[in-house]
Scaffold this active site. Structure first.
Site, PDB file in Angstrom:
ATOM      1  CB  CYS A 124      -0.938   0.009   1.203  1.00 44.44           C
ATOM      2  SG  CYS A 124      -2.107  -1.360   1.204  1.00 44.44           S
TER       3      CYS A 124
ATOM      4  NE  ARG B 118     -21.657   3.944   1.626  1.00 44.10           N
ATOM      5  CZ  ARG B 118     -22.402   3.315   0.711  1.00 44.10           C
ATOM      6  NH1 ARG B 118     -23.505   3.897   0.266  1.00 44.10           N
ATOM      7  NH2 ARG B 118     -22.049   2.137   0.256  1.00 44.10           N
TER       8      ARG B 118
ATOM      9  CG  HIS C 154      -6.137   1.970   0.172  1.00 46.55           C
ATOM     10  ND1 HIS C 154      -4.991   2.500  -0.378  1.00 46.55           N
ATOM     11  CD2 HIS C 154      -5.725   0.939   0.977  1.00 46.55           C
ATOM     12  CE1 HIS C 154      -3.941   1.845   0.089  1.00 46.55           C
ATOM     13  NE2 HIS C 154      -4.364   0.887   0.900  1.00 46.55           N
TER      14      HIS C 154
ATOM     15  CB  CYS D 133      -0.524   0.212   7.807  1.00 48.21           C
ATOM     16  SG  CYS D 133      -2.194   0.300   7.132  1.00 48.21           S
TER      17      CYS D 133
ATOM     18  N   GLY E  58       1.606  -4.081   3.797  1.00 49.42           N
ATOM     19  CA  GLY E  58       1.703  -5.513   3.982  1.00 49.42           C
ATOM     20  C   GLY E  58       3.099  -5.938   4.408  1.00 49.42           C
TER      21      GLY E  58
END
Length: 390
Positions: free
Chosen positions: A90, A219, A346, A376, A378
């Protein structure tokens, strides 16, 4: 040591899975951000010495060196522009920023584009691993890895639940945080806060051609009741799809240059890169590492958390920024002020440069000085980048 400057940073508005950007090939989507960045800054395209592109799922349409393919699909960059594609999960395009900054600070290059791409509609999450297993090409977990970590399968969902439990975070807290992400993103959109960072993308719709300029995942009518009603991902856990980041399509890019390049090309910087840090820790809980990476970055920079005016902490799952707030003692009012990945999406490999686009533009708009970005990743890795608005 020479300084590295951010001249501008851009991103596409996020597209939902199967949504408004699903019809755009990822190579072309990446090229949109590259072209917009070159045109907006006015930098000589031939002066760009490298394009470093983050991408996590390097399979299918994002295979065969997607960074180079995006350069070749570009309408502004010449064939002579090199490119490389990198994967730090990420944090891929945040690492692209840091690699670009290192090139500038070392004096080996003067003009570099850090960028990212992820079309999660067209190249689904997990595509690389599933292909190898399907084709009988083996599994990422080697015998040596199994010996060190027996019976452990890396899972960000499990890691997020572990973070929530360790930091005593309830489902109610996660739901409230998620609601606020949508509310902040909605306010920012209505106020035009994203206008300077978003690259319009022409898309085909049932009504003809349109420009995609608004993050599709927000939303605008979000309510706590609606978010709280979403089913938990595990019976014993606290996380739901509503308190996790949205699957998203998008691209982004940042122009990073030396002081010499500023003068040579008549460029005006938005920010200076003040600190770059990357750390690694427990690969099982994995998503907790931004807490400790932030500690190290602040120490190395000779700063305290109170010196930072705005923070972008990627909302992979709501427990991550909430645990980060508790650990650092940071001011919640300075966190993800225009919403985060829970509302905005993301797009994996594009998120690092995407967050930087939002951070530097928010600093300038609010007249603030220092910004900190962390994510953060993996395997228990985390990047931290501190910038100073100019």
């Amino acid at each position: 040591m020479p300084a590295a400057y951010i001249v501008d940073a851009v991103r596409t508005a996020g597209g939902k899975r199967g949504g408004r950007l699903a019809g755009v090939h990822p190579v072309d989507l990446a090229a949109k951000s590259l072209d917009a960045l070159v045109k907006r800054t006015g930098v000589d395209p031939a002066a760009v010495e490298d394009v470093i592109m983050g991408c996590v799922m390097q399979a299918g349409e994002q295979s065969f060196q997607v960074g180079r393919n995006a350069v070749l699909a570009s309408k502004t960059l010449p064939e002579s522009t090199p490119a490389v594609t990198i994967d730090r999960q990420c944090g891929s395009s945040q690492q692209a920023i840091q690699f670009a900054a290192q090139a500038i600070m070392s004096g080996t290059q003067d003009v570099v584009i850090a960028s990212g791409i992820e079309s999660m509609s067209r190249v689904p999450m997990g595509s690389t691993g599933s292909f190898h297993m399907k084709e009988g090409l083996g599994h990422y977990k080697s015998p040596g890895l199994e010996e060190k970590y027996p019976d452990v399968m890396w899972s960000q969902f499990v890691g997020a639940e572990m973070v929530a439990k360790k930091h005593d975070l309830s489902k109610d807290q996660l739901d409230e945080f998620s609601l606020e992400s949508h509310r902040k993103a909605a306010r920012a959109t209505k106020a035009g806060a994203f206008d300077k960072e978003i690259v319009p993308v022409e898309i085909e719709t049932a009504d003809g051609e349109e420009m995609h300029t608004v993050d599709e995942g927000i939303r605008f009518d979000a309510s706590l009741e609606g978010i709280a009603s979403v089913k938990k991902l595990s019976e014993e856990g606290v996380i739901t799809a509503a308190s996790a980041s949205q699957i998203c399509d998008g691209s982004s890019a940042v122009l990073i240059v030396s002081e010499e390049a500023l003068k040579a090309h008549g460029l005006t910087p938005m920010a200076r890169i003040h600190n770059i840090t990357v750390t690694a820790g427990d690969p099982v809980i994995m998503l907790e590492e931004p807490l400790f990476a932030t500690d190290r970055a602040l120490k190395r920079a000779g700063m305290s958390i109170g010196d930072i005016d705005l923070y972008e902490v990627n909302e992979a799952f709501a427990p991550v920024p909430l645990a980060w707030l508790k650990h650092t003692g940071a001011d919640p009012e300075r966190l993800n002020v225009n919403g985060g990945a829970i509302a905005l999406g993301h797009p994996l490999g594009a998120s690092g440069t995407k967050l930087m686009a939002t951070l530097v533009h928010a600093l300038k708009a609010r007249g603030k000085k220092y910004g900190l970005q962390t994510m953060c990743e993996g395997g228990g890795v985390a990047n931290v980048t501190i910038v100073e608005a100019l």
